[in-house]
Design a protein around this motif. Structure first.
Motif, short mmCIF file in Angstrom:
data_model
loop_
_atom_site.label_atom_id
_atom_site.label_comp_id
_atom_site.label_asym_id
_atom_site.label_seq_id
_atom_site.Cartn_x
_atom_site.Cartn_y
_atom_site.Cartn_z
N THR A 33 -9.22 7.72 -6.40
CA THR A 33 -8.20 8.02 -5.39
C THR A 33 -8.25 6.96 -4.29
OG1 THR A 33 -9.76 9.31 -4.12
CG2 THR A 33 -8.44 10.50 -5.75
N LEU A 34 -7.15 6.85 -3.56
CA LEU A 34 -7.15 5.93 -2.41
C LEU A 34 -8.26 6.32 -1.44
CD1 LEU A 34 -5.86 3.65 -0.74
CD2 LEU A 34 -4.34 5.37 0.26
N ILE A 52 -11.05 3.98 0.22
CA ILE A 52 -11.21 3.87 1.67
C ILE A 52 -12.66 4.19 2.07
CG2 ILE A 52 -10.61 5.05 3.85
CD1 ILE A 52 -7.70 5.16 2.84
N ASP A 53 -13.19 5.28 1.51
CA ASP A 53 -14.57 5.66 1.84
C ASP A 53 -15.55 4.55 1.44
OD1 ASP A 53 -13.57 8.03 2.77
OD2 ASP A 53 -14.10 9.20 1.00
N THR A 54 -15.31 3.95 0.29
CA THR A 54 -16.20 2.88 -0.18
C THR A 54 -16.16 1.70 0.77
OG1 THR A 54 -15.72 3.57 -2.44
CG2 THR A 54 -16.74 1.42 -2.16
N LEU A 55 -14.96 1.31 1.18
CA LEU A 55 -14.86 0.16 2.09
C LEU A 55 -15.47 0.48 3.45
CD1 LEU A 55 -11.43 -1.27 0.99
CD2 LEU A 55 -13.57 -2.53 1.11
N LYS A 56 -15.34 1.73 3.88
CA LYS A 56 -15.92 2.09 5.19
C LYS A 56 -17.45 2.12 5.10
CE LYS A 56 -11.95 3.83 7.53
NZ LYS A 56 -11.34 4.78 8.45
N VAL A 65 -0.42 4.56 4.90
CA VAL A 65 1.03 4.49 5.12
C VAL A 65 1.71 3.90 3.88
CG1 VAL A 65 2.86 3.49 6.53
CG2 VAL A 65 0.72 4.23 7.60
N PHE A 66 1.14 2.82 3.37
CA PHE A 66 1.79 2.11 2.27
C PHE A 66 1.81 2.94 0.98
CE2 PHE A 66 2.05 -0.76 -1.34
CZ PHE A 66 3.03 -1.65 -0.96
N PHE A 67 0.65 3.48 0.62
CA PHE A 67 0.57 4.13 -0.70
C PHE A 67 1.04 5.58 -0.69
CE2 PHE A 67 -2.31 0.53 -1.20
CZ PHE A 67 -1.85 0.02 -2.40
N GLU A 68 1.11 6.18 0.49
CA GLU A 68 1.53 7.57 0.52
C GLU A 68 3.02 7.73 0.79
OE1 GLU A 68 -1.50 9.42 2.94
OE2 GLU A 68 -3.02 9.07 1.40
N ASN A 69 3.72 6.62 0.91
CA ASN A 69 5.19 6.67 1.05
C ASN A 69 5.83 5.98 -0.13
OD1 ASN A 69 5.79 7.78 3.85
ND2 ASN A 69 4.21 6.24 4.27
N PRO A 70 6.15 6.73 -1.16
CA PRO A 70 6.65 6.10 -2.37
C PRO A 70 7.94 5.31 -2.11
CG PRO A 70 6.83 8.49 -2.52
CD PRO A 70 6.10 8.19 -1.26
N SER A 85 -5.91 -1.80 -2.89
CA SER A 85 -4.83 -1.66 -3.87
C SER A 85 -5.36 -1.32 -5.26
CB SER A 85 -4.02 -2.96 -3.97
OG SER A 85 -3.44 -3.27 -2.73
N GLY A 86 -6.66 -1.47 -5.46
CA GLY A 86 -7.24 -1.14 -6.77
C GLY A 86 -7.58 -2.35 -7.62
N CYS A 87 -7.48 -3.54 -7.05
CA CYS A 87 -7.86 -4.75 -7.78
C CYS A 87 -9.36 -4.98 -7.67
CB CYS A 87 -7.18 -5.98 -7.17
SG CYS A 87 -5.40 -5.86 -6.95
N ALA A 88 -9.92 -5.77 -8.59
CA ALA A 88 -11.22 -6.40 -8.39
C ALA A 88 -10.96 -7.78 -7.78
CB ALA A 88 -11.98 -6.52 -9.70
#
Lengths: 451, 451
Positions: A41-42, A46-50, A97-102, A147-150
């Motif tokens: 999930t996003l 987010i948690d991982t980056l934080k 904002v970006f991913f939760e607004n289709p 965004s989900g990339c490596a």
């Protein structure tokens, strides 16, 4: 590869470029890990980056130390490190904002019922420059990861030390270490990376960009280029001279001019030329090298030795062709093993001088007069990739000048174009995502087209 | 250059490629005229295009006639001409929406006050294919003109006749003739055009794209590519067989398969394979060539003679490697000087056959079975540039399959991906505009950064 210290001139660090085989294996591993990462999930990302941000916060002092040795300057290093640590939160907010607004797209064909999805590229390669090494290594990496990339980053071989600290920060966080990688190497590594990744994001000089494009064309893989351009300032007759000189001098000399957004020449209205020049020269002469004490002064060493040669060559060419130096020296100064370039104000400058044609990335400020702004719109130095800072008494006058100048970025009564650099912009996510269009429950059979 | 008539095989038309000097002069003139065109109001540009639409309406019969000779087919020609004439109104409506709603961008740097403007490219070069000659010559041209660009189109040298009618339609309308130009020529003209224009939009084959990129890289001029990809259909166990076979056959054989969106193979669940195959073969055998009467039948001639060789080669390769033909012939048929390809259903197809690797642009339909959809996700034929039509009993099942397939476009229980072709999309304007960012009245001096 031996790496020079820009303050001491000593080769005090070594990097070991990967073999093609090793690089290939890293990318295979990244690609595999990305399969899981993109399905998280996003919120997980987010948690991982934080968590990584927190780990990095603990190593802040080491990061500052390494980056200071890489670049030879301190103030800009502190700005970079603070930017990095703060940017994680901002990117995470924007990702929501970006991913939760289709995205909605309406077709002009009434029966076409569309849905838009985004698919991350698997492995994004990033090739980043020495001007702001940490900033550029991170600016694209964080939104790409969200965004989900490596991501695999190859920093400039002139400034590789700071990445060691970043890699160390992954030690206890395999979930980020598996999809975020740093490698060392030179031009050959860049080309190999271009072959192996799904997309390349490159920030740097036009010549290296052409080499990358040559390789990318074979695979038709996408390439995103952030290239340099000539940035100029225009000062109209009505401008506030104090404001304009302070801003322009900063835009020229910050980070010793080593920024793709630095101001590389000034066009001043003839009627205020003498006042402008005297204030500019006066202020330029007050700036000092950060030598011997890195904590004092404003102007750090030139990071790249090739750049030192280039600056000296451009100055010699200009002087030979009749330019006169009103502040600064005829060449870079050697101090303690490093090379430093004074804020250098030049007059009697003509279009034949290389200084006006080639991006110089130095605090060299040729001052040229104009009478009518239409003269400037014609000059060769301007192309759309560059930017312009316009100083005028009123906003309307400045906007009218902007209308005539064909550049990508304009700032009015400011050098904010130079500060656009650390901008965190929601549009950046689009670089890392492929758009997938789904057409659902359409009614084409009613058109009597089907056989 | 002599041009062949695809129905008679005769060289009955001639084109005269421009010299580099002539091309250069045309582009100089376009660039000059664009200076005025971009400064006109949007309403002026809309009125100009609508006047042109009206002039063209009067020459509709000549346009149909020329395009019919170019392509050897009638029904698709009528669709193309109607599309063109209707599209002008739709583009004009979209232009109002696009240009009258200014883009807002908010910066994460609170003191940065941004304004976004759009600047049209001066001269856009368009290189377009023979599959739908009029459609591709116009799809990008109209929004580019509305954006304020000048446009120069080089159609395929196989189908140049229709442009004569377009050029004639400018006779009484210099305001459009001055900024919209058609030229003839082959590969060399394309490369020269790439050098001279400010942006190139190319629709066609990967190999030509690589040549264009090689030239564009020298100038770092932007290139927009619309390339082919392999498009497949997937038919799950729960699909309605009547619906799937009718739609897929149309997606394969419309315009004799000469479409970058045509369906090039079908993957069918093993449990419904025999029923599916018998219905597909039955329907395929009912289709007829548009020979000798162009008004009857569905399958027109193959436009390109090279394509005839390619089709024959792919069929021979597949048959040699064990494929069995269940409908259609072993090669194209020569009739009255032209070549025609029957809707051809193949079974016993294996991944080693070139048919599954190379874009064939023909009504060749290899049918392959699968048991689990995960098998399909792995096959080489699929890449992101392609598309997939999924047939399943329920929408949810189809969407789950779509999730696994990494392609750019998906259609559900339809071959709407093939019909996406004539889509008029507001996003297309972005291709013709450069984004100019203005930063106004910022307060950077308060950051104490300035010198």
């Amino acid at each position: 590869m031996n790496v020079k210290n820009p303050r001491t001139g000593e080769f005090d660090y070594e990097i070991f470029p990967l073999s093609n085989e090793e690089l290939k294996n890293i990318i295979i591993d990244l690609r595999e890990a990305q399969g899981e990462w993109k399905n998280q999930t996003l919120q997980f990302r987010i948690d991982t980056l934080k968590a990584w941000q927190k780990a990095l916060e603990e190593q802040k002092e080491s990061l500052i130390e390494a980056l200071t040795i890489d670049t030879g300057r301190k103030l800009e290093t502190l700005i970079e490190v603070d930017f990095l640590l703060n940017s994680v939160d901002e990117w995470c907010d924007l990702a929501k904002v970006f991913f939760e607004n289709p995205v909605k797209e309406v077709s002009t064909i009434p029966s076409l019922n569309k849905e838009i999805q985004f698919v991350p590229y698997q492995v994004i390669g990033m090739v980043t420059p020495s001007t702001f090494p940490l900033f550029y290594a991170i600016l694209d990496a964080i939104p790409a990861l969200l965004s989900g990339c490596a991501v695999i980053v190859k920093p400039s071989e002139l400034t590789p030390r700071f990445t060691e600290v970043l890699v160390n920060s992954f030690t206890e966080l395999p979930q980020i270490g598996d999809i975020f990688s740093f490698i060392n190497g030179g031009a050959e590594t860049v080309l190999e990376l271009t072959k192996l990744c799904d997309k390349i994001c490159f920030t740097g000089a036009n010549n290296s960009a052409k080499d990358i494009l040559r390789v990318a064309n074979e695979s038709l893989n996408p390439v995103d280029l952030e290239l340099g351009g000539k940035n100029i300032a225009i000062v109209s007759e009505t401008a506030e001279i104090e404001r304009a000189t302070s801003a322009i001098l900063w835009g020229s000399a910050f980070n010793a001019g080593q920024s793709c957004n630095s101001i590389e020449s000034v066009y001043v209205h003839r009627n205020i030329y003498h006042q402008f020049l005297s204030r500019l020269v006066g202020k330029a002469n007050l700036l000092e090298f950060t030598f011997p004490n890195i904590e004092n002064g404003q102007i750090g060493p030139v990071i790249s030795e090739k750049q030192v040669e280039k600056i000296n060559e451009l100055l010699a060419d200009a002087i030979n062709k009749g330019a006169v130096i009103k502040a600064g020296n005829r060449e870079c100064e050697a101090l303690g093993g490093g090379y430093y370039c004074r804020p250098t104000v030049l007059i009697n400058v003509t279009p034949s001088m290389k200084l006006l044609k080639e991006e110089h990335l130095a605090p060299l400020l040729p001052v040229i007069t104009f009478f009518n702004v239409d003269e400037i719109a014609q000059i060769n130095e301007i192309n759309f990739e560059g930017s312009v800072a316009i100083f005028a008494g009123g906003e309307q006058e400045a906007l009218q000048i902007a209308e005539k100048i064909n550049v990508q970025r304009v700032s009015i009564n400011d050098v904010a174009i130079s500060a656009l650099l650390p901008e965190i912009n929601i549009e950046r996510f689009n670089k890392f995502l492929k758009k997938k269009t789904l057409l659902i429950n359409n009614q084409l059979e009613k058109s009597n087209w089907w056989y």
